[in-house]
Motif scaffolding. Structure first.
Motif, PDB file in Angstrom:
ATOM      1  N   GLN A   2       0.829  -1.204   0.000  1.00  0.00           N
ATOM      2  CA  GLN A   2       0.000   0.000   0.000  1.00  0.00           C
ATOM      3  C   GLN A   2       0.868   1.260   0.000  1.00  0.00           C
ATOM      4  O   GLN A   2       0.700   2.127   0.843  1.00  0.00           O
ATOM      5  CB  GLN A   2      -0.904   0.016   1.214  1.00  0.00           C
ATOM      6  CG  GLN A   2      -1.968  -1.029   1.191  1.00  0.00           C
ATOM      7  CD  GLN A   2      -3.097  -0.622   2.102  1.00  0.00           C
ATOM      8  OE1 GLN A   2      -3.526   0.507   2.123  1.00  0.00           O
ATOM      9  NE2 GLN A   2      -3.589  -1.576   2.858  1.00  0.00           N
ATOM     10  N   GLN A   3       1.761   1.381  -0.920  1.00  0.00           N
ATOM     11  CA  GLN A   3       2.687   2.502  -0.903  1.00  0.00           C
ATOM     12  C   GLN A   3       1.988   3.846  -1.052  1.00  0.00           C
ATOM     13  O   GLN A   3       2.308   4.787  -0.338  1.00  0.00           O
ATOM     14  CB  GLN A   3       3.735   2.340  -1.999  1.00  0.00           C
ATOM     15  CG  GLN A   3       4.714   1.240  -1.712  1.00  0.00           C
ATOM     16  CD  GLN A   3       5.760   1.153  -2.796  1.00  0.00           C
ATOM     17  OE1 GLN A   3       5.527   1.499  -3.938  1.00  0.00           O
ATOM     18  NE2 GLN A   3       6.935   0.678  -2.413  1.00  0.00           N
ATOM     19  N   ASP A   6      -0.108   4.585   2.137  1.00  0.00           N
ATOM     20  CA  ASP A   6       0.788   4.912   3.253  1.00  0.00           C
ATOM     21  C   ASP A   6       1.366   6.311   3.094  1.00  0.00           C
ATOM     22  O   ASP A   6       1.508   7.049   4.069  1.00  0.00           O
ATOM     23  CB  ASP A   6       1.907   3.884   3.370  1.00  0.00           C
ATOM     24  CG  ASP A   6       1.416   2.538   3.884  1.00  0.00           C
ATOM     25  OD1 ASP A   6       0.307   2.478   4.462  1.00  0.00           O
ATOM     26  OD2 ASP A   6       2.140   1.547   3.697  1.00  0.00           O
ATOM     27  N   HIS A   7       1.709   6.676   1.870  1.00  0.00           N
ATOM     28  CA  HIS A   7       2.248   8.020   1.637  1.00  0.00           C
ATOM     29  C   HIS A   7       1.184   9.086   1.907  1.00  0.00           C
ATOM     30  O   HIS A   7       1.476  10.123   2.520  1.00  0.00           O
ATOM     31  CB  HIS A   7       2.792   8.159   0.217  1.00  0.00           C
ATOM     32  CG  HIS A   7       3.465   9.458  -0.021  1.00  0.00           C
ATOM     33  ND1 HIS A   7       4.643   9.819   0.617  1.00  0.00           N
ATOM     34  CD2 HIS A   7       3.121  10.516  -0.789  1.00  0.00           C
ATOM     35  CE1 HIS A   7       4.990  11.031   0.239  1.00  0.00           C
ATOM     36  NE2 HIS A   7       4.088  11.480  -0.613  1.00  0.00           N
ATOM     37  N   ARG A   9      -1.256   8.850   3.993  1.00  0.00           N
ATOM     38  CA  ARG A   9      -1.411   8.914   5.456  1.00  0.00           C
ATOM     39  C   ARG A   9      -0.290   9.740   6.081  1.00  0.00           C
ATOM     40  O   ARG A   9      -0.531  10.512   7.011  1.00  0.00           O
ATOM     41  CB  ARG A   9      -1.451   7.502   6.038  1.00  0.00           C
ATOM     42  CG  ARG A   9      -2.736   6.785   5.685  1.00  0.00           C
ATOM     43  CD  ARG A   9      -2.748   5.347   6.132  1.00  0.00           C
ATOM     44  NE  ARG A   9      -4.000   4.734   5.708  1.00  0.00           N
ATOM     45  CZ  ARG A   9      -4.174   3.429   5.577  1.00  0.00           C
ATOM     46  NH1 ARG A   9      -3.178   2.584   5.854  1.00  0.00           N
ATOM     47  NH2 ARG A   9      -5.328   2.959   5.174  1.00  0.00           N
ATOM     48  N   LEU A  10       0.923   9.594   5.561  1.00  0.00           N
ATOM     49  CA  LEU A  10       2.037  10.421   6.026  1.00  0.00           C
ATOM     50  C   LEU A  10       1.759  11.899   5.723  1.00  0.00           C
ATOM     51  O   LEU A  10       1.967  12.763   6.578  1.00  0.00           O
ATOM     52  CB  LEU A  10       3.343   9.973   5.366  1.00  0.00           C
ATOM     53  CG  LEU A  10       4.567  10.850   5.632  1.00  0.00           C
ATOM     54  CD1 LEU A  10       4.922  10.875   7.123  1.00  0.00           C
ATOM     55  CD2 LEU A  10       5.746  10.355   4.786  1.00  0.00           C
ATOM     56  N   THR A 111      -7.967   9.304   5.516  1.00  0.00           N
ATOM     57  CA  THR A 111      -6.908   8.518   4.866  1.00  0.00           C
ATOM     58  C   THR A 111      -6.782   7.127   5.482  1.00  0.00           C
ATOM     59  O   THR A 111      -6.346   6.200   4.807  1.00  0.00           O
ATOM     60  CB  THR A 111      -5.535   9.243   4.894  1.00  0.00           C
ATOM     61  OG1 THR A 111      -5.113   9.446   6.236  1.00  0.00           O
ATOM     62  CG2 THR A 111      -5.588  10.545   4.125  1.00  0.00           C
ATOM     63  N   GLU A 112      -7.175   6.985   6.745  1.00  0.00           N
ATOM     64  CA  GLU A 112      -7.138   5.652   7.363  1.00  0.00           C
ATOM     65  C   GLU A 112      -8.141   4.709   6.706  1.00  0.00           C
ATOM     66  O   GLU A 112      -7.972   3.494   6.759  1.00  0.00           O
ATOM     67  CB  GLU A 112      -7.399   5.746   8.872  1.00  0.00           C
ATOM     68  CG  GLU A 112      -6.236   6.321   9.643  1.00  0.00           C
ATOM     69  CD  GLU A 112      -4.931   5.542   9.461  1.00  0.00           C
ATOM     70  OE1 GLU A 112      -4.960   4.289   9.474  1.00  0.00           O
ATOM     71  OE2 GLU A 112      -3.882   6.198   9.287  1.00  0.00           O
ATOM     72  N   GLU A 116      -5.917   1.008  -1.368  1.00  0.00           N
ATOM     73  CA  GLU A 116      -5.056   1.225  -2.539  1.00  0.00           C
ATOM     74  C   GLU A 116      -5.870   1.230  -3.836  1.00  0.00           C
ATOM     75  O   GLU A 116      -5.696   2.106  -4.688  1.00  0.00           O
ATOM     76  CB  GLU A 116      -3.956   0.154  -2.580  1.00  0.00           C
ATOM     77  CG  GLU A 116      -2.862   0.434  -3.576  1.00  0.00           C
ATOM     78  CD  GLU A 116      -1.966   1.606  -3.222  1.00  0.00           C
ATOM     79  OE1 GLU A 116      -1.394   2.186  -4.160  1.00  0.00           O
ATOM     80  OE2 GLU A 116      -1.832   1.957  -2.033  1.00  0.00           O
TER      81      GLU A 116
END
Length: 180
Positions: A2-3, A6-7, A9-10, A111-112, A116
C-alpha cells in the motif's frame, strides 16, 4: 503493498503537524498584523490561511462523493462552502483555527479508510464554473496535499518577513526512518 495509501497517510499527519505549528506561530501576531496587506498573492496571512481552509473544504466535499463512501468525510456533504463573492469566511485567526482543527482531524481519519484500489477509481466533480472534470482519485488527492504545502510555504515566508521563525518545515522531520 500500500505505498500510495501509506504516503497519503504520512501527508495527512504532516498536514496536521504543520498546521498546528503554523497557527501557533501566526497567533503570535496581532489581528491587525495578520490582516495586513503584505503584497502576497492573497494579500494577508489571514487571507492565505482562509484560502487553504476553503480549498481544503472544497476538495474534501468532492472527495466525500467518492464511490467508496469514505465515511470520515460525510460531514462535508452538508458543509456550506462560501461563494467567491462572499469574501473570506473567517474574520479572525481564532475562528479559522477552530475550522482548521476540524479539517485536520477529518483528513487523517479519512486517509485511514483509504484502500489502494480506491485511488484508481475515477472521481467526477463539477467546478464552480460549471465544468465537469473526471480524474483518477490519486492525482486529485495528491493535488490537494500539494496545494496545502504550496500555500503554507507562502505563509511561512510572510511569517518570516514579520520576524517569526517557523523552524524546520520538512516532511522528513516526521517521516519514518528506514532502518537497514
Amino acid at each position: 503493498m500500500q505505498q500510495r495509501v501509506d504516503h497519503l497517510r504520512l501527508l495527512a499527519r504532516y498536514n496536521a503537524w504543520m498546521n498546528e505549528r503554523l497557527y501557533a506561530t501566526a497567533m503570535k501576531l496581532s489581528d491587525e498584523e495578520l490582516a495586513a496587506d503584505r503584497k502576497a498573492f492573497f494579500g494577508s496571512i489571514l487571507a492565505t490561511l482562509n484560502h487553504i481552509a476553503v480549498a481544503d473544504s472544497i476538495w474534501l466535499s468532492r472527495f466525500a462523493t467518492h464511490p467508496d463512501g469514505l465515511p470520515a468525510l460525510q460531514p462535508m456533504l452538508s458543509y456550506r462552502i462560501p461563494g467567491l463573492d462572499e469574501g473570506w469566511p473567517y474574520a479572525d485567526i481564532r475562528s479559522l483555527w477552530q475550522r482548521r482543527q476540524e479539517l485536520d482531524a477529518m483528513i487523517p481519519a479519512w486517509t485511514e479508510n483509504l484502500r489502494e484500489e480506491s485511488l484508481d477509481i475515477p472521481l467526477s466533480y463539477t467546478m464552480r464554473s460549471g465544468a465537469t472534470c473526471t480524474y483518477a482519485f490519486f492525482p486529485l488527492v495528491a493535488h490537494c496535499f500539494n496545494h496545502q504545502t504550496h500555500h503554507r510555504g507562502q505563509v511561512t515566508t510572510l511569517l518570516s518577513q514579520a520576524g517569526l521563525d517557523m523552524g524546520d518545515t520538512d516532511l522528513l522531520v516526521i517521516a519514518p526512518v528506514f532502518d537497514a
